[in-house]
Design an enzyme around this catalytic site. Sequence first.
Site: not given
Length: 295
Positions: A220, A254
């Site tokens: 991210k 995830r």
Amino acid sequence: MTSRWQRPANGDVWIMGVLNCTPDSFSDGGSFVDVEKAVTHGLTMKASGAAIVDVGGESTRPGSRPVALEDELQRVIPVVKGLVAAGCLVSIDTMKAEVMSQAVEAGAGMVNDVSALIHDADSLRVVAESGVDVCLMHMQGAPETMQQNPKYSGVLDEVALFFEQRIESCLKAGVAESSILLDPGIGFGKRLEDNLALIRGISEFKRRFSMPVLLGVSRKSFIGQLTGSPVEDREIETAVAGAIGILQGTDIVRVHDVSLQARAIRMASALSTLATGPDASILRDMEAMDVRTNG
């Protein structure tokens, strides 16, 4: 009934593998637009330790634009069918009720909706009638605009309130409580400090809700903000952030690189079990010894 996605007692955290069948996803856009290549990669993730493969056909990176329904269906449904036929448990990553419906018909066992079943008015009905698991994610705004000056007065409380409201809506629509997972939405309308607070605060969501918590930190943007590393070189930071989340009580992580992250997840799972289980006294003894040695 307990959700199957609650972390097993003294067991490893579940792994969800990311399979982006898109040309423009932030990390691996364009890599798996070919159906055969996508199915092969999904099965490789399963063999590497992924309990479920999350198939998506619409990028939700910051600034991304919506994809037409037919385009999204064309990208994901053949992949879902191929993976299910090969014995893979599949999640469909979409905000569109029709994509959810067709993916479930093709064998998907979970809906992963970044809008928490808000974007499409038919989504609640589809999930309730199908009986599949559903992951409700918090997002401030929409992918196209979510990183344009997001603000929170208290991010943990605001996300928790959002979860309370969405859980209530799901239960009223007929979604089974045991089918629901919660995702705080790292990077979705969040500042750096919000992302860090949410990862550190997973235990608060576990305390407030008797539901599995999914954490998605893989590659991210907040990682790049902290370390300056490019998106293709964020696996170390992903492992560290994921481990902190696991120590806080995360049930499912995830990730993109399943084979690499599975090693970190195994280690963090073992350490978190030690920290909270019957052998926790070992850790306390070790800490005390460290204080006496270095103090």
